[in-house]
Design a protein around this motif. Structure first.
Motif, PDB file in Angstrom:
ATOM      1  N   LEU A  24       0.812  -1.208   0.000  1.00 59.34           N
ATOM      2  CA  LEU A  24       0.000   0.000   0.000  1.00 59.34           C
ATOM      3  C   LEU A  24       0.846   1.260   0.000  1.00 59.34           C
ATOM      4  O   LEU A  24       0.367   2.336   0.317  1.00 59.34           O
ATOM      5  N   VAL A  81      -8.036   2.530   1.541  1.00 53.98           N
ATOM      6  CA  VAL A  81      -7.059   2.342   2.615  1.00 53.98           C
ATOM      7  C   VAL A  81      -7.425   3.323   3.714  1.00 53.98           C
ATOM      8  O   VAL A  81      -7.794   4.467   3.440  1.00 53.98           O
ATOM      9  N   TYR A 106      -6.594  -2.045   4.700  1.00 52.86           N
ATOM     10  CA  TYR A 106      -7.288  -2.007   3.428  1.00 52.86           C
ATOM     11  C   TYR A 106      -8.678  -2.571   3.656  1.00 52.86           C
ATOM     12  O   TYR A 106      -8.860  -3.509   4.431  1.00 52.86           O
TER      13      TYR A 106
END
Length: 126
Positions: free
Chosen positions: A13, A48, A115
């Motif tokens: 991420l 996210v 997430y």
């Protein structure tokens, strides 16, 4: 199949850190959202989330025809489902089936990044 059993996954991420949060509520409730792009007419909502130490997510709620998936990148996240808290740590994930009441919190003294994806049940797509 046990939907509530934490699973091991790997996510990268790092790309979300290069832009400002799409929704920054850090000053008021300790949460920031980065909404991830989806295909036109997609029924999938994903993103996210940064959750401050000690912060909580949304109130206890359900999704009628959608499952919600959570995966922890760093920190600690607890998901309340079936009248109990399930603790997730980095690399663990959980899917909450549609119609299941749930909420979340970060009980630790460190921030959490996770997430999420809210997806329609397959039966509703047929």
């Amino acid at each position: 199949m046990n939907f509530y059993a934490p699973q091991q996954v790997t996510l990268n991420l790092s790309h979300v850190a290069i832009r400002e949060a799409d929704l920054d509520l850090a000053a008021t409730c300790g949460i920031k959202y980065w909404f991830l792009p989806s295909q036109p007419n997609s029924k999938i909502d994903s993103g996210v989330v940064w959750l401050a130490a000690g912060a909580s997510g949304t109130a206890l709620h359900t999704h009628g025809d959608e499952s919600e998936y959570f995966s922890v990148e760093y920190g600690e996240l607890e998901i309340f489902v079936d009248d109990r808290w399930i603790r997730l740590t980095p690399g663990q994930s959980i899917t909450v089936p549609s119609g299941t009441p749930h909420t979340l919190r970060n009980p630790s003294s460190h921030p959490c990044l996770y997430y999420y994806a809210i997806t329609p049940d397959y039966a509703s797509l047929i």
